[in-house]
Design a protein around this motif. Structure first.
Motif, short mmCIF file in Angstrom:
data_model
loop_
_atom_site.label_atom_id
_atom_site.label_comp_id
_atom_site.label_asym_id
_atom_site.label_seq_id
_atom_site.Cartn_x
_atom_site.Cartn_y
_atom_site.Cartn_z
N ALA A 22 0.83 -1.21 0.00
CA ALA A 22 0.00 0.00 0.00
C ALA A 22 0.87 1.26 0.00
N GLU A 23 1.99 1.20 0.70
CA GLU A 23 2.91 2.35 0.73
C GLU A 23 3.56 2.56 -0.64
N THR A 37 -3.19 -1.85 -5.82
CA THR A 37 -2.60 -2.57 -4.69
C THR A 37 -3.68 -3.38 -4.01
N GLY A 38 -3.27 -4.39 -3.30
CA GLY A 38 -4.21 -5.21 -2.55
C GLY A 38 -4.20 -6.65 -2.99
N ARG A 56 0.28 -4.07 -8.46
CA ARG A 56 0.11 -4.58 -9.82
C ARG A 56 0.24 -3.40 -10.79
N ALA A 57 1.24 -3.48 -11.64
CA ALA A 57 1.45 -2.46 -12.67
C ALA A 57 0.98 -3.02 -14.00
N SER A 58 0.39 -2.17 -14.83
CA SER A 58 -0.09 -2.58 -16.15
C SER A 58 0.40 -1.58 -17.18
N VAL A 59 0.64 -2.09 -18.37
CA VAL A 59 0.98 -1.21 -19.50
C VAL A 59 0.04 -1.55 -20.65
N ALA A 60 -0.15 -0.58 -21.51
CA ALA A 60 -1.02 -0.76 -22.67
C ALA A 60 -0.44 0.03 -23.84
N PHE A 61 -1.10 -0.07 -24.96
CA PHE A 61 -0.62 0.57 -26.17
C PHE A 61 -0.50 2.09 -26.04
N TYR A 62 -1.23 2.69 -25.10
CA TYR A 62 -1.20 4.14 -24.96
C TYR A 62 -0.09 4.62 -24.04
#
Length: 82
Positions: A22-23, A37-38, A56-62
């Motif tokens: 969370a931090e 997070t969580g 949790r990190a996410s990436v996308a086309f943008y």
């Protein structure tokens, strides 16, 4: 990294040693970097792993290279305790 097979995927769950998930999320948010997070609707999995949650990190086309570099720079600061 919690899911090593995610190395080339768009969603990467991770933890930072010594820093609560969370931090990490809060510190990234302060830099205008959005992550989740969580337990991510997977409480039983986290319970089985003995974890309270993760980032949790996410990436996308943008997303662009500049944003990726901002994320990496922020993570370097977080892991160094800055």
């Amino acid at each position: 990294m919690l899911a090593p097979e995610a190395e080339r995927k768009a969603i990467v769950p991770f933890l930072v040693d010594g820093v609560d998930h969370a931090e990490v999320g809060k510190k990234l948010s302060e830099r205008k970097i959005c992550v989740r997070t969580g337990r991510h609707c997977a409480s039983l999995v986290f319970e089985k792993l003995g974890l309270d949650g993760c980032v949790r990190a996410s990436v996308a086309f943008y997303n662009d290279i500049e944003e990726a570099e901002m994320f990496l720079s922020a993570m370097e600061d977080i892991t160094r305790g800055s």
